[in-house]
Design an enzyme around this catalytic site. Sequence first.
Site, mmCIF file in Angstrom:
data_model
loop_
_atom_site.group_PDB
_atom_site.id
_atom_site.type_symbol
_atom_site.label_atom_id
_atom_site.label_comp_id
_atom_site.label_asym_id
_atom_site.label_seq_id
_atom_site.Cartn_x
_atom_site.Cartn_y
_atom_site.Cartn_z
ATOM 1 N N ASP A 1 4.464 -6.584 -12.117
ATOM 2 C CA ASP A 1 4.035 -5.268 -12.610
ATOM 3 C C ASP A 1 4.905 -4.189 -11.976
ATOM 4 O O ASP A 1 4.414 -3.230 -11.383
ATOM 5 C CB ASP A 1 2.563 -5.044 -12.279
ATOM 6 C CG ASP A 1 1.954 -3.857 -13.028
ATOM 7 O OD1 ASP A 1 2.433 -3.542 -14.139
ATOM 8 O OD2 ASP A 1 0.997 -3.247 -12.513
ATOM 9 N N ASP B 1 1.886 -3.625 -4.106
ATOM 10 C CA ASP B 1 0.933 -4.118 -5.100
ATOM 11 C C ASP B 1 1.447 -5.326 -5.876
ATOM 12 O O ASP B 1 1.903 -5.220 -7.021
ATOM 13 C CB ASP B 1 0.531 -3.013 -6.069
ATOM 14 C CG ASP B 1 -0.713 -3.394 -6.880
ATOM 15 O OD1 ASP B 1 -1.297 -4.456 -6.586
ATOM 16 O OD2 ASP B 1 -1.087 -2.638 -7.789
#
Length: 352
Positions: free
Chosen positions: A223, A245
């Site tokens: 992502d 993340d």
Amino acid sequence: MTFPADDAPRPTHPYSALTPDVVQDALAHIGLWGDGRMSALNSFENRVYQIHLESPVDGVDQVVAKFYRPGRWSDAQIAEEHAFAEELAAAEIPAVPPLRVQDETLHHFGGFTFAVSPRRGGRRPELDNFEVLEWIGRFLARIHTVGAARPFVVRPALDSDAFALEPRQWLMEHGAVATEVRTAWSAALEEALALIEAHPVLRAGTAPQDDEDSIQRIRLHGDCHPGNILWTPEGQAGAGPHFVDLDDARTGPAVQDLWMLLSGDRRQQTQQLGALVDGYEQFRPFDRRELALIEPLRTLRLIHYSAWVARRWDDPAFPINFPWFGTRDYWQGQVDMLVEQIEEMQNAPLMA
């Protein structure tokens, strides 16, 4: 699927139990004591908080506590995410792995699974600066070198099953697609899916191949959009990108971590891609065949997004932040974007 009116009662979501006191108690449970200063960080998928500690731990006086969305990942899948982050840090790649507290990175408290990471400051990278893009490209190549060293065992792959077939089935079974455009949406998705699955590396159920003619699947960030890259300007300690993340880390083609950094018209995207690949190839070869995957990957993300929002509608944060979701206009817009993507997938790919 019926979306309740704003004043209709909603089922209680598990996150409703995650009060500030519970957050602080969770940290205290593993021996980290907050000094009372806590702020929520922007995250829809999980609940994430920045917390000041009474005394530093391993030199860290501010931490970020991430409480994973219940039911999304198993402990084993989260453990693979954490292990990947630790591998990257061990290779001196600027990722931000969770802290080991009591020799564990994954913790449980009050029905929640959580991890604690050191706070890392930074700003969004200036992606109109080709030197910045080249710098990011170099680090992406290093991430992928680590990612290619061994596979994920329990984390899923990025393919048409996870990002199109299963989301379509869920949306249709739950009546989430507006009745007026359901037929048009299904037809457009079917046409798009045929173009996506023309690429074996994205086809559901296709095992990764080891022969030299196949596109390699590796462990990815998954992502890698600008919001997940923190940039420290030159002249400061730790200058350059820091990747945060890894919640969406999956197995897939390397270009997945490049295409979300592109924006603008075709000319602009070609220039941006060229800078990324120039940096990338200073550390690792880039298979130009993967450029044909950019639009199929973009289309998979488009399909997956609708199911992602619909499945989380019982989370109060979603109706507040996505008030337009589920309307006829929303789904007509999805049909229009799928039609555009069908055309894009048949055009010549970007060059780098």
